[in-house]
Motif scaffolding. Sequence first.
Motif, PDB file in Angstrom:
ATOM      1  N   ILE A 166       1.886  -2.988  -5.739  1.00  0.00           N
ATOM      2  CA  ILE A 166       1.541  -4.387  -5.482  1.00  0.00           C
ATOM      3  C   ILE A 166       2.473  -5.275  -6.305  1.00  0.00           C
ATOM      4  CG2 ILE A 166      -0.286  -6.116  -5.605  1.00  0.00           C
ATOM      5  CD1 ILE A 166      -2.265  -3.673  -5.474  1.00  0.00           C
ATOM      6  N   ASP A 167       2.976  -6.339  -5.679  1.00  0.00           N
ATOM      7  CA  ASP A 167       3.990  -7.149  -6.339  1.00  0.00           C
ATOM      8  C   ASP A 167       3.564  -8.590  -6.548  1.00  0.00           C
ATOM      9  OD1 ASP A 167       6.035  -8.925  -4.113  1.00  0.00           O
ATOM     10  OD2 ASP A 167       4.180  -7.937  -3.507  1.00  0.00           O
ATOM     11  N   TYR A 168       4.369  -9.262  -7.325  1.00  0.00           N
ATOM     12  CA  TYR A 168       4.431 -10.715  -7.357  1.00  0.00           C
ATOM     13  C   TYR A 168       5.902 -11.056  -7.178  1.00  0.00           C
ATOM     14  CZ  TYR A 168       4.898 -15.475  -8.908  1.00  0.00           C
ATOM     15  OH  TYR A 168       5.236 -16.803  -8.959  1.00  0.00           O
ATOM     16  N   ALA A 169       6.258 -11.697  -6.070  1.00  0.00           N
ATOM     17  CA  ALA A 169       7.645 -12.066  -5.749  1.00  0.00           C
ATOM     18  C   ALA A 169       8.572 -10.861  -5.899  1.00  0.00           C
ATOM     19  CB  ALA A 169       8.107 -13.232  -6.624  1.00  0.00           C
ATOM     20  N   GLU A 188      -4.898   0.081   3.002  1.00  0.00           N
ATOM     21  CA  GLU A 188      -4.450  -1.226   2.520  1.00  0.00           C
ATOM     22  C   GLU A 188      -4.571  -1.267   1.004  1.00  0.00           C
ATOM     23  OE1 GLU A 188      -2.647  -3.763   2.702  1.00  0.00           O
ATOM     24  OE2 GLU A 188      -3.605  -5.167   4.081  1.00  0.00           O
ATOM     25  N   ASP A 189      -3.709  -2.048   0.366  1.00  0.00           N
ATOM     26  CA  ASP A 189      -3.753  -2.136  -1.091  1.00  0.00           C
ATOM     27  C   ASP A 189      -4.950  -2.922  -1.590  1.00  0.00           C
ATOM     28  OD1 ASP A 189      -2.734  -4.569  -0.157  1.00  0.00           O
ATOM     29  OD2 ASP A 189      -1.036  -4.626  -1.522  1.00  0.00           O
ATOM     30  N   ALA A 234       0.803  -1.225   0.000  1.00  0.00           N
ATOM     31  CA  ALA A 234       0.000   0.000   0.000  1.00  0.00           C
ATOM     32  C   ALA A 234       0.837   1.277   0.000  1.00  0.00           C
ATOM     33  CB  ALA A 234      -0.940   0.006   1.207  1.00  0.00           C
ATOM     34  N   PHE A 235       2.160   1.187  -0.073  1.00  0.00           N
ATOM     35  CA  PHE A 235       2.963   2.400   0.107  1.00  0.00           C
ATOM     36  C   PHE A 235       2.734   3.435  -0.983  1.00  0.00           C
ATOM     37  CE2 PHE A 235       5.866   0.226  -2.690  1.00  0.00           C
ATOM     38  CZ  PHE A 235       6.634   1.208  -3.300  1.00  0.00           C
ATOM     39  N   VAL A 236       2.562   3.036  -2.221  1.00  0.00           N
ATOM     40  CA  VAL A 236       2.330   3.994  -3.309  1.00  0.00           C
ATOM     41  C   VAL A 236       0.944   4.625  -3.149  1.00  0.00           C
ATOM     42  CG1 VAL A 236       2.079   4.267  -5.811  1.00  0.00           C
ATOM     43  CG2 VAL A 236       3.900   2.820  -4.885  1.00  0.00           C
TER      44      VAL A 236
END
Length: 176
Positions: A157-160, A98-99, A44-46
């Motif tokens: 939001i990421d994947y790995a 939250e994202d 959620a930082f961005v």
Amino acid sequence: MARKLKGQLLSAEQIAARVRELGAEISRDLAGQTVLVVGVLKGAFVFCADLLRCLTVPAEVDFMAVSSYGSATESSGVIRILKDLDASVTGKHVLLVEDIVDSGLTLRYLKEYLEHQNPASLRVCVLLDKPARRQTQVAVDYVGFTIPDEFIVGYGIDYAEQYRHLPYIGIVGEDG
């Protein structure tokens, strides 16, 4: 199995417009209050930074980091606090940012954790709501977008640990 980008779900322009709307709505609801914005790291930082810039009420910022995924794509259901808040939320008007809410397990855990610390109020803002994945009901005050059951990345939001840098929300799929 590796995952690669399949397409775009939400453009950077759609996200920016909705974040401005959320900022205005939250500012209207919390007029006259100082709000403690609690961002949930890392995803959620961005969103948290952009939302903060859209608020017109005085705001303080803190962050929490929790783990429920590890490197998997499915929630383990076990939530661990990796980084707790630096300051107390007691007596403060808290906005938890939250994202995404999918299973609802992490968000329910965080809400209960914060409510036990007696904030003056606790509101929740999520960028993305994926109701098809819900395992437990959890109330959310502000929702950016309701999305289908796709594995998404981008806008923090990421994947790995990949794809966080994308300015949009993309869909990833299995490669091969």
